[in-house]
Design an enzyme around this catalytic site. Sequence first.
Site, PDB file in Angstrom:
ATOM      1  N   GLU A  41       6.345   3.488  -9.508  1.00  0.00           N
ATOM      2  CA  GLU A  41       6.095   2.237  -8.794  1.00  0.00           C
ATOM      3  C   GLU A  41       5.717   1.074  -9.694  1.00  0.00           C
ATOM      4  O   GLU A  41       5.405  -0.017  -9.199  1.00  0.00           O
ATOM      5  CB  GLU A  41       4.988   2.453  -7.752  1.00  0.00           C
ATOM      6  CG  GLU A  41       5.356   3.510  -6.699  1.00  0.00           C
ATOM      7  CD  GLU A  41       4.312   3.658  -5.620  1.00  0.00           C
ATOM      8  OE1 GLU A  41       4.635   3.328  -4.472  1.00  0.00           O
ATOM      9  OE2 GLU A  41       3.185   4.105  -5.930  1.00  0.00           O
ATOM     10  N   HIS A  80      -1.235   4.814   3.160  1.00  0.00           N
ATOM     11  CA  HIS A  80      -1.326   3.599   3.963  1.00  0.00           C
ATOM     12  C   HIS A  80      -1.481   3.895   5.453  1.00  0.00           C
ATOM     13  O   HIS A  80      -1.900   3.019   6.209  1.00  0.00           O
ATOM     14  CB  HIS A  80      -0.084   2.736   3.751  1.00  0.00           C
ATOM     15  CG  HIS A  80       0.054   2.208   2.362  1.00  0.00           C
ATOM     16  ND1 HIS A  80      -0.834   1.312   1.812  1.00  0.00           N
ATOM     17  CD2 HIS A  80       0.973   2.458   1.401  1.00  0.00           C
ATOM     18  CE1 HIS A  80      -0.468   1.030   0.571  1.00  0.00           C
ATOM     19  NE2 HIS A  80       0.627   1.720   0.292  1.00  0.00           N
ATOM     20  N   ASP A  98       6.719  -1.414  -4.089  1.00  0.00           N
ATOM     21  CA  ASP A  98       5.690  -1.579  -5.118  1.00  0.00           C
ATOM     22  C   ASP A  98       6.301  -1.987  -6.449  1.00  0.00           C
ATOM     23  O   ASP A  98       5.690  -2.757  -7.207  1.00  0.00           O
ATOM     24  CB  ASP A  98       4.888  -0.286  -5.270  1.00  0.00           C
ATOM     25  CG  ASP A  98       3.854  -0.116  -4.178  1.00  0.00           C
ATOM     26  OD1 ASP A  98       2.852  -0.841  -4.194  1.00  0.00           O
ATOM     27  OD2 ASP A  98       4.056   0.722  -3.293  1.00  0.00           O
TER      28      ASP A  98
END
Length: 264
Positions: free
Chosen positions: A152, A47, A178
């Site tokens: 996740e 990210h 997540d």
Amino acid sequence: MYRENRLKKMLNEGEKALGCWTSMDNPITTEILAIAGFDFLLIDQEHGYGDAKGLSIQLQAMSATNTTSLLRVPNADEAYVKKALDAGTESLMFPTVNTAQEARDIVEMCRYAPHGKRGMAPGMIRATNYGMDAPNYVKTAHENTFIICQIETPEAVANISEMGKVEGVDMLFIGPNDLSCSLNKFAQYEDPEFVALIEKAENAIKETGKLLGSIPYGQFGWQAMFDRGFNLTTAGTEVALLREAAVNIMKEHTAHNRSSEAAE
């Protein structure tokens, strides 16, 4: 600079590891955090910003310290993993690993033959000190590299037992954001369904004997995570540290100005 993976060593000796998340692809920020003494810096390229060249510069910025590098790759891309390892990354985190087969594939791409299928270029890469320590690196890199798979999704939680059998995976790391999002309950950390799922994941990972990692979330700060049995966690992100410091200074400044104006 090739050296013993201090993070892997300390965790295997039963110590707790506290790190900081970094995402700004800034060597000066990285150097400051490393000098501050964090056990590891997690360089986020899933990210966060950055590429292989930026990664190399950040690794150089922290190489004179005891802080271990941990890169979160964008995904299990064999070509990029090769570049990251060649750059000298000491530890790798892989997001959204759902099955034991995915975990096995990850280990293979991180290791030279006969332990895996990583491509060879030991005479020219930073990881071997540009060829000056090539024989030792090729011989020991498969043991020295620290590999983390992120849990996740509910699918991953259901497969933890089998993933825990994969040799070469050192840690299973729960991603609470997540995981909550996969239930369509983002950041609803008190929701019974989320609580049950994350507790199931924690217990299953502990049963495998793999190291257990995560980030602080909800009411749980980094010390609380250690108290719950996690081996590794973070004290936040460099973005959050900078943001909170700046916001608090400005709040104090604004409050002081208002009190001064009221006194006039």
